[in-house]
Each structure stands twice: as structure tokens, then as C-alpha cells.
Design an enzyme around this catalytic site. Structure first.
Site, mmCIF file in Angstrom:
data_model
loop_
_atom_site.group_PDB
_atom_site.id
_atom_site.type_symbol
_atom_site.label_atom_id
_atom_site.label_comp_id
_atom_site.label_asym_id
_atom_site.label_seq_id
_atom_site.Cartn_x
_atom_site.Cartn_y
_atom_site.Cartn_z
ATOM 1 N N LYS A 180 0.973 -0.953 -0.233
ATOM 2 C CA LYS A 180 0.261 -0.048 -0.004
ATOM 3 C C LYS A 180 0.576 1.697 0.069
ATOM 4 O O LYS A 180 0.410 2.184 -0.458
ATOM 5 C CB LYS A 180 -1.213 0.244 0.924
ATOM 6 C CG LYS A 180 -1.448 -1.142 1.057
ATOM 7 C CD LYS A 180 -2.532 -1.613 -0.004
ATOM 8 C CE LYS A 180 -2.859 -2.558 0.181
ATOM 9 N NZ LYS A 180 -3.795 -3.305 -1.487
ATOM 10 N N GLY A 229 -8.350 -3.415 3.048
ATOM 11 C CA GLY A 229 -9.296 -4.104 3.695
ATOM 12 C C GLY A 229 -9.469 -3.316 5.051
ATOM 13 O O GLY A 229 -10.487 -4.545 5.755
ATOM 14 N N HIS A 279 -15.333 -3.686 6.507
ATOM 15 C CA HIS A 279 -14.711 -3.559 5.558
ATOM 16 C C HIS A 279 -15.747 -4.404 4.645
ATOM 17 O O HIS A 279 -14.873 -5.457 3.191
ATOM 18 C CB HIS A 279 -13.676 -3.699 6.030
ATOM 19 C CG HIS A 279 -12.550 -3.251 6.848
ATOM 20 N ND1 HIS A 279 -12.950 -1.564 6.342
ATOM 21 C CD2 HIS A 279 -12.692 -3.667 8.429
ATOM 22 C CE1 HIS A 279 -13.221 -1.128 7.465
ATOM 23 N NE2 HIS A 279 -12.176 -1.614 8.697
ATOM 24 N N GLU A 299 -6.092 2.949 -2.156
ATOM 25 C CA GLU A 299 -6.187 1.789 -2.874
ATOM 26 C C GLU A 299 -5.777 1.224 -4.205
ATOM 27 O O GLU A 299 -7.132 1.932 -4.794
ATOM 28 C CB GLU A 299 -6.255 0.746 -2.254
ATOM 29 C CG GLU A 299 -6.001 0.497 -0.830
ATOM 30 C CD GLU A 299 -6.606 -0.372 0.111
ATOM 31 O OE1 GLU A 299 -7.195 -1.378 -0.407
ATOM 32 O OE2 GLU A 299 -6.540 -0.107 1.317
ATOM 33 N N ASN A 339 -6.891 -1.883 -6.916
ATOM 34 C CA ASN A 339 -7.047 -3.351 -6.926
ATOM 35 C C ASN A 339 -6.924 -3.906 -8.065
ATOM 36 O O ASN A 339 -7.091 -3.106 -9.012
ATOM 37 C CB ASN A 339 -8.409 -3.633 -6.320
ATOM 38 C CG ASN A 339 -8.385 -3.675 -5.492
ATOM 39 O OD1 ASN A 339 -7.936 -3.490 -3.698
ATOM 40 N ND2 ASN A 339 -10.201 -3.060 -4.804
ATOM 41 N N ARG A 354 -7.513 -6.719 -9.979
ATOM 42 C CA ARG A 354 -8.402 -7.890 -9.900
ATOM 43 C C ARG A 354 -9.563 -7.306 -10.523
ATOM 44 O O ARG A 354 -9.936 -6.291 -10.653
ATOM 45 C CB ARG A 354 -9.099 -8.581 -8.879
ATOM 46 C CG ARG A 354 -9.653 -7.395 -7.939
ATOM 47 C CD ARG A 354 -10.254 -9.039 -6.608
ATOM 48 N NE ARG A 354 -10.976 -7.979 -5.880
ATOM 49 C CZ ARG A 354 -10.553 -7.744 -5.611
ATOM 50 N NH1 ARG A 354 -8.996 -6.793 -4.414
ATOM 51 N NH2 ARG A 354 -11.114 -6.741 -4.006
HETATM 52 C C1 MV4 Z 1 -9.335 5.406 5.714
HETATM 53 C C2 MV4 Z 1 -10.341 6.239 6.575
HETATM 54 C C3 MV4 Z 1 -9.981 6.890 6.404
HETATM 55 N N1 MV4 Z 1 -9.309 7.882 6.260
HETATM 56 N N2 MV4 Z 1 -8.090 6.528 4.859
HETATM 57 C C4 MV4 Z 1 -10.442 0.772 5.376
HETATM 58 C C5 MV4 Z 1 -10.403 0.124 4.420
HETATM 59 C C6 MV4 Z 1 -9.140 0.260 3.646
HETATM 60 N N3 MV4 Z 1 -9.346 0.072 2.028
HETATM 61 C C7 MV4 Z 1 -9.055 2.188 3.733
HETATM 62 N N4 MV4 Z 1 -10.337 2.413 5.144
HETATM 63 C C8 MV4 Z 1 -10.054 3.019 5.212
HETATM 64 N N5 MV4 Z 1 -9.018 4.332 5.536
HETATM 65 C C9 MV4 Z 1 -7.846 7.500 5.348
HETATM 66 N N6 MV4 Z 1 -6.703 8.296 5.416
HETATM 67 C C10 MV4 Z 1 -11.216 5.119 7.107
HETATM 68 C C11 MV4 Z 1 -11.419 3.944 6.108
HETATM 69 C C12 MV4 Z 1 -12.208 3.274 6.425
HETATM 70 C C13 MV4 Z 1 -12.818 2.550 5.375
HETATM 71 C C14 MV4 Z 1 -13.281 3.082 3.161
HETATM 72 C C15 MV4 Z 1 -14.043 2.386 2.984
HETATM 73 C C16 MV4 Z 1 -15.110 1.553 3.148
HETATM 74 C C17 MV4 Z 1 -14.963 1.858 4.606
HETATM 75 C C18 MV4 Z 1 -14.475 1.679 5.832
HETATM 76 C C19 MV4 Z 1 -14.992 1.538 6.533
HETATM 77 C C20 MV4 Z 1 -13.874 2.118 7.725
HETATM 78 C C21 MV4 Z 1 -12.269 3.197 7.657
#
Ligand code: MV4
Length: 451
Positions: A116, A164, A235, A287, A289, A291
Site C-alpha cells: 500500500k 481491507g 470492511h 488503494e 485493486n 483484479r
Molecule cells: C481511511 C479512512 C479514513 N481516512 N483512510 C478502510 C479499509 C481500507 N481500504 C481503507 N479504509 C479506510 N481508510 C483515511 N485516511 C477510513 C477507512 C474506512 C473505510 C473505507 C472505505 C469503506 C469503509 C470503511 C470503513 C471504515 C474505515
């Protein structure tokens, strides 16, 4: 073109890939575990090979067995679907070393996006807007307090090997930072065997919006618009839509072109998804992906483009057959993930489907691997199918979805259908007024009501 494609997956996605192969006139090989002898993908494929016991590590993740299945059947390409080996760079390399095409990106691109920190650095270099944060990783020698002060609190500590949602810790203030870093480091080490960390500004109420891209590895790339996947639980995505209710056409075109340009520079090959957090009108890369994604059908319904067909054509060496001007967005699509789980507790519910009647009619697509009498094995994830509904407008789509949910019969097991019945009647959902925390709050309120 390939003479035979081996599908290294199971369930609805194995069927989805099989259908694309059939339309292209390419024979298919299904692989399966001993728990999946009666699975639909095995019945529909031209040939099938049993590759091991129920536990995925010994079958669907067993690289030597999959290679042997290619050898025995003469398959010259492998489609990995999603999950399992789909983002395993070593698998892609091993196949190529044996003269078998991996239907997906190069192993280098899989590897970059799997880390990442590297993914974010690469995205930034390619002109994609990223979340403000540490410049690469944070090491024990770094002045982490200075970095966090510069970013501004709250900050989020993330694991390079994460994704995730695993291995993330929020520091609300300076007083929380040392603990956030040490717990994140310990968790990352235990979960991934890699304790590399990075730090970002914590966004409080973003939406999760992702852009679908297609590249041919020869410098041509297009975007296919976005999906809003903000409705998640732990997630796991639950409900996805295309387009996002939060974007207008100009915003879509802008972020889409940024992504397509980046993929041209990278010479990206295949289908990819660039994930963003979206808050106050701004996009922030998190991120990528490498796929095909579970929710790809909403993009297909709105663009009319068969993503799996394109993946296969591109993997065979064809150039991208679609110009950006040829990509048009018609109407609205929503996907509901039908899981074999209790709709209130989310307890898994494997077992036999005693009655099965999927909805149908105009604008309705059900991608599923189950049938009446099928016994869902307990060894795999609980996704048994996806209901995808298209309408000329979001309102029409929601009305059609309500009708489909009422028609859908899956007896003998618990499913998440009753949750969607509640969601389609919810005012926030009707208004498209939700963020990444909306669903968890809604579920907490619902479980309070039950008490
Ligand atoms: C974050 C965020 C808030 N601020 N990054 C959760 C999974 C990963 N793919 C990235 N995630 C998050 N990154 C920053 N800088 C909040 C989350 C996050 C989230 C993101 C997408 C969908 C659902 C989520 C649930 C909780 C936290």
C-alpha cells in the site's frame, strides 16, 4: 486467442467467467475441491478437475495442483476471478514461466499495488490525488510526532501489507500517537509478517468511490466511470451502485480521465479498480485493486461493456477495442450481495436450499452459483449470489429493486435479502445520503430496536 481457459475459482464468479468464455467460443476447465463436486461451475464447464480437499489452502490456493490441472487439460490461460490467487504476483509469475497466460496484470503491477505504500507513491507520481500523509513509510528512526503534526490530527496509522481495513489505528491527538503506532506495528507483524507502516490524515465522513479502468498493456487505457461502495459492514461491501449519487458528470469525467491517464503512463494491462475516499468534493486515492471485482456488474449494466470479455481479449494480446468516446453511461444500476447469513446477526448459514426462485424481468440480472437442492458448503465465504438491477433513473432502479427483493425466494437457509428490503425503504438510501459509516450505524440502531 486461447484454446482453453482454466477458471481458478468457484461460485458465482466461476460461472460469470465461464459465460464470457462460452460467448467467445473458448472451452473451459473448472477446478474444484472435494466439497464442490456438485457445484454449478463444475456442471457447466466443459471439463473439470478435482484439485484437493475442502480447505481452500489445499485446493483453490494450491498452485502446484492448479498447474497440474492446466497440464492435464491443455489449458493455455487461467482466469483467477477475485479473492484466492487473483492478486498473487508469484502465481502470475509461475504461470508465465510455464507458458500459461495469467488473465490479469503483470506480476510487477500486482506486486506494486499489493504494497500500500508503493501503491500510494506510484499513484502520486502518476498524477492521482492521494490522502495527505507521510512521504512513504514511517520507520522507528523517523520523528513521527513531527510528521503527524505536519499532517494534522486526527491521523490514521496503516499497514503497508494491509488493505481491507486490517492493521489500521486512529490517533485522535498527539497523546494517542505512540500507542497507535506500536499497536499497529505489532498487529501488522502478527497478521502479515510485515510491520511496515505509513500515516495519513484521518478522514471522518468520506464516501468510498472507486473508478473502473481497462488497459491493454500497450499504453492504451480507458475508464468506465465509478461505483459507490460506501455501504459496508466490517470492511465487507454490501450494496454498490453506479453511478455514485454524490457525483455529477463533470466530476466523473475529471476523476475518470485522471485515472485513465495514469494507467496509460503505467502501461497497465487488464481490468483494475482505483479506490478513493471522497469528502467535501475532493478525491483521495487509498488503494488499487488489480483484479476483477465482485461489484463489476453495476459498471457493465450502465456501460454495456462485458469486462470479462475485455480481460480475456486483452490477455490474448489484443489492443483495447474501445475508445473513451465510445463509453457511454446509461441509467443507474445497484447490486445487492446475497450472502448465506442471518440478515440481523450476520451469522453464517450454510445448508441446503429447499426452494429457489430468482427474480427476472427487464433490467434484472442475478449472478449466482446456486440452485434448488444445492447444499452450501461451510468452507468458503458466504456470498451465494448477487442481484443487480438497472433502471433508466436511480428512482426507477430503486423501485425495480424493491420489486425484485419481494420476488426473490431462497428457502432453507438465512440470507441477507431482508436487510435489503429495509434498505430500499430507507429515506437516507433513497436520497443517496450515506457515507462509509452509515450502514454500521443503521445496523446498531436496528439491533437496539430488537432488544
Ligand atoms: C481511511 C479512512 C479514513 N481516512 N483512510 C478502510 C479499509 C481500507 N481500504 C481503507 N479504509 C479506510 N481508510 C483515511 N485516511 C477510513 C477507512 C474506512 C473505510 C473505507 C472505505 C469503506 C469503509 C470503511 C470503513 C471504515 C474505515
Amino acid at each position: 486467442m486461447f484454446s482453453k481457459i482454466l477458471i481458478a475459482n468457484r461460485g458465482e464468479i466461476a460461472l460469470r467467467i465461464l459465460r464470457a468464455c462460452r460467448e467467445l467460443g473458448i472451452p473451459t476447465v473448472a477446478v474444484h475441491s472435494t466439497a464442490d463436486e456438485n457445484a454449478m461451475h463444475v456442471r457447466l464447464a466443459d471439463e473439470s478437475v478435482c484439485i484437493g480437499p475442502p480447505v481452500a489452502r489445499d485446493s483453490y490456493l494450491n498452485i502446484p495442483q492448479i498447474l497440474a490441472a492446466c497440464e492435464i487439460t491443455g489449458a493455455d490461460a487461467v482466469h483467477p476471478g477475485y479473492g484466492f490467487l487473483s492478486e498473487n504476483a508469484r502465481f502470475a509469475e509461475i504461470l508465465e514461466a510455464h507458458g500459461i497466460t495469467f488473465i490479469g496484470p503483470t506480476s510487477d503491477h500486482i506486486r506494486i499495488m499489493g504494497d500500500k505504500i508503493q501503491a500510494k507513491t506510484t499513484a502520486e507520481q502518476l498524477g492521482i490525488p492521494v490522502v495527505p500523509g507521510s512521504d512513504g513509510g514511517i520507520t522507528p528512526e523517523d520523528d513521527v510526532h513531527a510528521i503527524a503534526d505536519h499532517i494534522g490530527y486526527p491521523v490514521l496509522v496503516k499497514a503497508a501489507a494491509g488493505g481491507g481495513g486490517r492493521g489500521m489505528k486512529v490517533a485522535q491527538t498527539k497523546a494517542d500517537l505512540d500507542t497507535a503506532i506500536s499497536t499497529a506495528r505489532a498487529e501488522a507483524k502478527a497478521a502479515f509478517g510485515d510491520d511496515a507502516l505509513y500515516m495519513e490524515k484521518y478522514l471522518g465522513k468520506p464516501r468510498h468511490i472507486e473508478v473502473q479502468v481497462l488497459g491493454d498493456g500497450q499504453g492504451n487505457a480507458i475508464h468506465l466511470g465509478e461505483r459507490d461502495c460506501s455501504l459496508q459492514r466490517r470492511h465487507q461491501k454490501v450494496f454498490e451502485e453506479c453511478p455514485s449519487p454524490a457525483l455529477n458528470d463533470a466530476q466523473r469525467k475529471n476523476i475518470g480521465e485522471i485515472c485513465a491517464d495514469a494507467m496509460r503512463k503505467l502501461k497497465y494491462r487488464g481490468a483494475g479498480t482505483i479506490e478513493f475516499l471522497y469528502e467535501n468534493g475532493e478525491f483521495y486515492f487509498i488503494e488499487m485493486n488489480t483484479r476483477l471485482q465482485v461489484e463489476h456488474p453495476v459498471t457493465e449494466m450502465v456501460t454495456g461493456i462485458d469486462l470479462v470479455n475485455e480481460q480475456i481479449r486483452i490477455a490474448s494480446g489484443a489492443t483495447l477495442g474501445i475508445d473513451q468516446q465510445d463509453v457511454t453511461f446509461e441509467g443507474h444500476a445497484i447490486e445487492c450481495r446475497i450472502n448465506a447469513e442471518n440478515a440481523a446477526t450476520f451469522a453464517p448459514s450454510p445448508g441446503t436450499i429447499t426452494h429457489y426462485h430468482p427474480p427476472g424481468g427487464l433490467g434484472v440480472r442475478v449472478d449466482s452459483g446456486v440452485y434448488q437442492g444445492y447444499k452450501i458448503p461451510p468452507h468458503y465465504d458466504s456470498l451465494i449470489g448477487k442481484l443487480i438491477v438497472h433502471g433508466r433513473t436511480r428512482v426507477e432502479c430503486m423501485m425495480r429493486l424493491r420489486r425484485c427483493l419481494a420476488e426473490f425466494v431462497v428457502d432453507g437457509i438465512d440470507t441477507t435479502i431482508p436487510l435489503f428490503t429495509k434498505l430500499v425503504d430507507n429515506q437516507d438510501i433513497a436520497n443517496g445520503a450515506y457515507d462509509i459509516h452509515w450502514l454500521e450505524k443503521f445496523l446498531a440502531e436496528e439491533s437496539q430496536k430488537e432488544q
